[in-house]
Each structure stands twice: as C-alpha cells, then as structure tokens.
Design a protein around this motif. Structure first.
Motif, mmCIF file in Angstrom:
data_model
loop_
_atom_site.group_PDB
_atom_site.id
_atom_site.type_symbol
_atom_site.label_atom_id
_atom_site.label_comp_id
_atom_site.label_asym_id
_atom_site.label_seq_id
_atom_site.Cartn_x
_atom_site.Cartn_y
_atom_site.Cartn_z
ATOM 1 N N GLU A 16 -19.349 -19.550 -6.089
ATOM 2 C CA GLU A 16 -19.412 -20.667 -5.144
ATOM 3 C C GLU A 16 -18.632 -21.873 -5.662
ATOM 4 N N THR B 100 -20.148 -30.528 2.545
ATOM 5 C CA THR B 100 -19.745 -29.199 3.013
ATOM 6 C C THR B 100 -18.241 -29.011 2.903
ATOM 7 N N TYR B 101 -17.480 -30.040 3.286
ATOM 8 C CA TYR B 101 -16.014 -29.939 3.227
ATOM 9 C C TYR B 101 -15.535 -29.731 1.792
ATOM 10 N N LYS C 144 -8.320 -25.591 8.500
ATOM 11 C CA LYS C 144 -7.865 -25.114 7.196
ATOM 12 C C LYS C 144 -6.574 -24.305 7.337
ATOM 13 N N MET D 287 -15.049 -22.026 -4.916
ATOM 14 C CA MET D 287 -14.662 -22.319 -3.532
ATOM 15 C C MET D 287 -14.438 -23.811 -3.310
ATOM 16 N N MET D 288 -14.783 -24.653 -4.308
ATOM 17 C CA MET D 288 -14.772 -26.098 -4.141
ATOM 18 C C MET D 288 -13.372 -26.688 -4.214
ATOM 19 N N SER E 202 -17.317 -28.389 -0.645
ATOM 20 C CA SER E 202 -17.792 -27.099 -1.147
ATOM 21 C C SER E 202 -16.952 -25.940 -0.634
ATOM 22 N N GLN E 203 -16.217 -26.150 0.457
ATOM 23 C CA GLN E 203 -15.425 -25.074 1.054
ATOM 24 C C GLN E 203 -13.920 -25.314 0.922
ATOM 25 N N ASN E 204 -13.560 -26.208 0.022
ATOM 26 C CA ASN E 204 -12.149 -26.483 -0.247
ATOM 27 C C ASN E 204 -11.373 -26.832 1.021
ATOM 28 N N MET E 205 -11.993 -27.663 1.873
ATOM 29 C CA MET E 205 -11.304 -28.153 3.063
ATOM 30 C C MET E 205 -10.229 -29.156 2.632
ATOM 31 N N LYS F 283 -12.202 -23.382 10.445
ATOM 32 C CA LYS F 283 -11.225 -22.379 10.020
ATOM 33 C C LYS F 283 -9.830 -22.734 10.525
ATOM 34 N N PRO G 253 -17.824 -24.154 13.123
ATOM 35 C CA PRO G 253 -17.287 -23.231 12.114
ATOM 36 C C PRO G 253 -15.916 -22.666 12.472
#
Length: 497
Positions: free
Chosen positions: A34, A415-416, A386, A37-38, A418-421, A383, A379
């Motif tokens: 996890e 959240t952004y 990104k 993914m940051m 943590s998800q490498n936005m 995607k 969601p």
C-alpha cells in the motif's frame, strides 16, 4: 498422559506461533504494498537524503504520536485560526519553510497577501474612506479631491482620520476588514454560505483599493516577492483582470490589466533573476449569461494574441454551488481554443450540478482541476484523471476555512496521496486567512492529512509535481534548478544533527 498432553500443547503453541508469524508477514507485505501506491513512492533517496529523511520523520512521528495520545492538545485538530501562529515555532515548520516548494499553480490575484500588508496600503496618498453609519463596513477610493460617489456618511482622507483620531485604534478597526480571522470562527462562520458571504465581501470591499493602478502593480510585485521568500520559484496567478483606474480619470480595460501584469513580472524577473516568472490564468466569475461568457473568451483570445507566452489559459471562479454549471457553457468553451484550468468539485454535494462539473471539466479537456474536493466520490473519474494526467490543485487550508471540511484528517487529499494521484499543493487565497504563501499548506498536508509514514519522498514529489504540471515552456530548466536548490536544502537539514 501428562507427557502426551505436554507434547500436544507444545505442538499447538508452535502451530499458533507459526500462524502468527505468517499473519505478521502478510500484514507487513500488505502495508508495504500500500505504501508503494503513495505519491512519491518511486523516488529513490540518496544517502544524504536518507539521513535528512530520518531527521524529518523523527520530528513528524513525535508530533503525531503526541497528538494520538493527547488529541485535545494536537494543533491540527482545531480550527486553522487557532494554530496558524503556534505551528510556526515548531522545528518541522521551519524546515518546511526553507524547503524548495516548486510552483504555486492556484492563487488568486488580491487574496495572496495578509491584512497587515493591506493595512499599509491605506497609508498611500490620496486615499479616501467612507464608513457605513454603523461602522460595519467601509468603502475606499483614490482621488485628488473629495469623491462624489455614494457614501452613507462622508468621504474622508485616510491621512486626515489618522491625524485627528487615535491612529492605533483606527488601524485596528480597519484591519478587521482585511481578514477572515476571528477568535470564534465556529460561531461566526456557521455554514458554508455564511463564510463565503464574508469572503466575497473582502474582495468587493477592497476592490477600489486594489484596482488603483499604482497599488495594483505594487501588490502584484510584492506578491511575487512573498512567493520567492517562501521558496517558490514560479507562479500561475488566477485573476479576474478588473479594470484599473488612476488619479487622472483614466480607466484601463482587462487587456491593459494583463499588460500591466506582464510588465511587472518582467521587472521582478530583472530584479530577481533567480525567480522563474509567472503566467496568467484569466478567471472571471462564473455566475453570468452565455453572452457575457462569450465576451470573456473574446478578451482571453485578445490577450493570447498579444501575449501568447504569458496567458496560460482560462477558468471560471466564485462560489461554485451558486454559479452556473459548466454544462451551460459547453459549446462556447469547447470551441474556445484556449487552455482550460477549471475550478470544479469545490463542494460537499454529491450528484448535483456542482459535483458534476468534474465530469464536464474532464470532458472539456481541462489541464488541471482546481480543488477537486468532490472527486473522491467518483472512482471512474479518478481513473480518468490519472489516465489523462490532469493535475489536482488541492488547497487544504482553504477547504477548512471555507467550511468544506472541519477535521483535516478527513480531507480527500489523504485518498489522493494514498493512490498516487497527480496532486499539486496550492494555497488559494492565503492572505485572507493569514496563512503564509505556501508553507502552512505544506505543513498541514504533511502533518494532518498524509499518512504517518509519508516522508521526504512525498514532499519532494509534491514540489516536483507543481513544476511538471505547470504551463512553463521549458520545464527541464525548472526541474534542474529545483534539484540544485533541493540538495542545498538537504545540506541545511544535515547541519541540524
């Protein structure tokens, strides 16, 4: 019997221990996956950066762990107005203050500098002031002689008021009109509409003060200076390009205002060659009819024709919930030929026209999204953002002050990250809530929003993102200079050991 029992118990304990080890290993693997993914996970830190990272993370962990066990004393769980000065004394804040931060890509023209600066402007010659009868508001205008415009009481020269009254008390009264900061924000700003009403009054009230041409140019020059002082190297300013005026009765239109911006930018770059300059994003208000929007686009095209390297693009601003949705302007925006940088999703609503501005912004080809607060609820759209490499201009403190979120730990930026936005940190209107140009936003994002594990890699990536997603033509020059400044910054941290 007993030997058999002992053997069975031993085997059971060994099996349980083995299971425990397997679960712990799996737990570590999941956490590690996890973390990869940051934002910033792909950055490889050098040996010196690793040492600096330990210093930074030791400070971060101590602050967060203290807050975990003593939440009522943890600054970032309070309103920003309560801790904005207190955090400046922390070692970590001072480190972030000295950190190269790249660019500010989301900042509004007359919201960048604080009330003490604005108060100083009221000492300029030829400024006239008119208070409401109940002293609840004030008007300004620059003029050679007493203004003839409407006034509920009477127009008085600012210098005359200070000469005939207690100047210290007068300044204290005047300063309150230049800030949203109050001692009891939760009581005064009860909801989003209320705080936005106060917020917009600031711009209406100060408009005639700022749009006096000499003051406008001074304010912008000093904004660039403040950016440089906060270790920002490049700026993209959103501006409504209001008409300016002077003492001779001349009125300067929006194109003239853009020319003024360009002239001041060039002067600042000449005075400070280490600053990489600025570009304009023309951002008029969104609560207009289509014909007005068409005129906005016409103005933007004229500016682009005159200054193609200075105009970055086009946006629409003001309180999004009360403005026209982007879908009402589809045909005109789609064929404008301008680069678009839309505010979108600056709302808590879900499935409304404001929330769905996010879809329209993406479909219209926006280069970046301002705020994108509501994007976390979509969601599929996340995607798309990104995939299309659309940067999210996140303004954490603005979202707190303007009542989108109370507890920064619940900000969607978490959240952004943590998800490498494709996240870019900015500050929106820091002067109005007495924040520093960008350091406060970095501090709050790092200490209050991001994971306890988020480290120097994330900070570096956020700064680099602001350069990668800028409209600057030669990004490699920005990045090369940033890397030089970054290593000097790392060296300064190592001296703390």
């Amino acid at each position: 019997m007993w030997p058999l029992t002992i053997i069975l118990l031993t085997n059971i304990l060994l099996a349980m221990s083995q299971i425990h080890k397997i679960v712990l290993k799996e737990r570590e693997t999941l956490i590690e996956r996890e973390l990869k993914m940051m934002v910033g996970y792909s950055i490889e830190l050098s040996a010196t950066e690793l040492v600096a990272n330990e210093i930074i993370m030791d400070l971060k962990r101590k602050e967060i762990d203290y807050g975990f066990w003593n939440p009522k004393y943890y600054h970032l769980l309070k309103h920003f107005f309560e801790y904005k000065e207190l955090v400046k004394d922390t070692k970590l804040y001072k480190i972030l203050k000295s950190m190269p931060k790249g660019a500010v890509l989301h900042g509004h023209d007359t919201g960048m500098l604080g009330p003490d600066y604005v108060l100083e402007l009221t000492y300029c010659d030829d400024l006239w002031i008119c208070f409401k009868e109940d002293q609840s508001d004030v008007n300004f205008v620059f003029a050679k002689h007493r203004p003839t415009g409407w006034c509920a009481t009477k127009w008085e020269r600012a210098m005359d008021i200070r000469r005939t009254t207690n100047a210290t008390e007068f300044d204290a009264k005047l300063r309150k009109f230049f800030t949203l900061v109050v001692v009891n924000p939760q009581e005064v700003y009860t909801d989003l509409d209320t705080v936005w009403d106060y917020f917009m009054k600031y711009f209406i009230r100060t408009g005639p003060l700022f749009t006096y041409k000499p003051v406008w140019e001074k304010y912008y020059y000093d904004t660039l200076f403040a950016l440089r002082e906060d270790n920002v190297m490049y700026f993209e300013i959103r501006t409504v390009l209001p008409p300016l005026y002077d003492l001779e009765g001349n009125i300067y239109n929006s194109v003239d205002t853009a020319k003024s911006y360009k002239r001041v930018t060039e002067k600042f770059k000449k005075d400070y060659p280490d600053f990489f300059g600025a570009k304009l994003i023309y951002a008029p208000v969104r609560s207009v009819a289509r014909e007005t929007l068409k005129n906005y686009i016409k103005v933007a095209k004229e500016i682009h024709k005159l200054m193609p390297d200075f105009l970055a693009g086009f946006d629409l601003v003001s309180q999004e919930d009360l403005g026209k949705p982007l879908k009402e302007f589809y045909p005109d925006l789609a064929k404008s030929g301008l680069n678009l940088y839309f505010h979108a999703g600056e709302t808590n609503w879900y499935g409304t026209s404001t929330d769905e501005n996010l879809f329209d912004a993406v479909l219209l080809g926006t280069k970046r999204i301002g705020h994108a607060f509501a994007l976390v609820k979509h969601p599929l759209l996340m995607k798309e953002v990104k995939k299309r490499k659309i940067a999210l201009e996140v303004n954490v403190i603005s979202n707190v002050v303007l009542k989108l979120v109370d507890d920064v730990r619940n900000h969607p930026l978490a959240t952004y990250l943590s998800q490498n936005m494709p996240v870019v940190l900015s500050s929106d209107d820091p002067g109005v809530w007495e924040a520093e140009i960008l350091t406060h936003d970095f501090y709050v994002a790092f200490m209050g929003v991001s994971s306890r594990h988020a480290d120097l890699k994330m900070l570096k990536q956020l700064a680099l993102n602001s350069l990668y997603y800028s409209s600057y033509g030669e990004k490699h020059k920005l990045v090369r200079e940033f890397q030089i400044r970054w290593m000097k910054f790392i060296g300064s941290i190592l001296k703390m050991k």
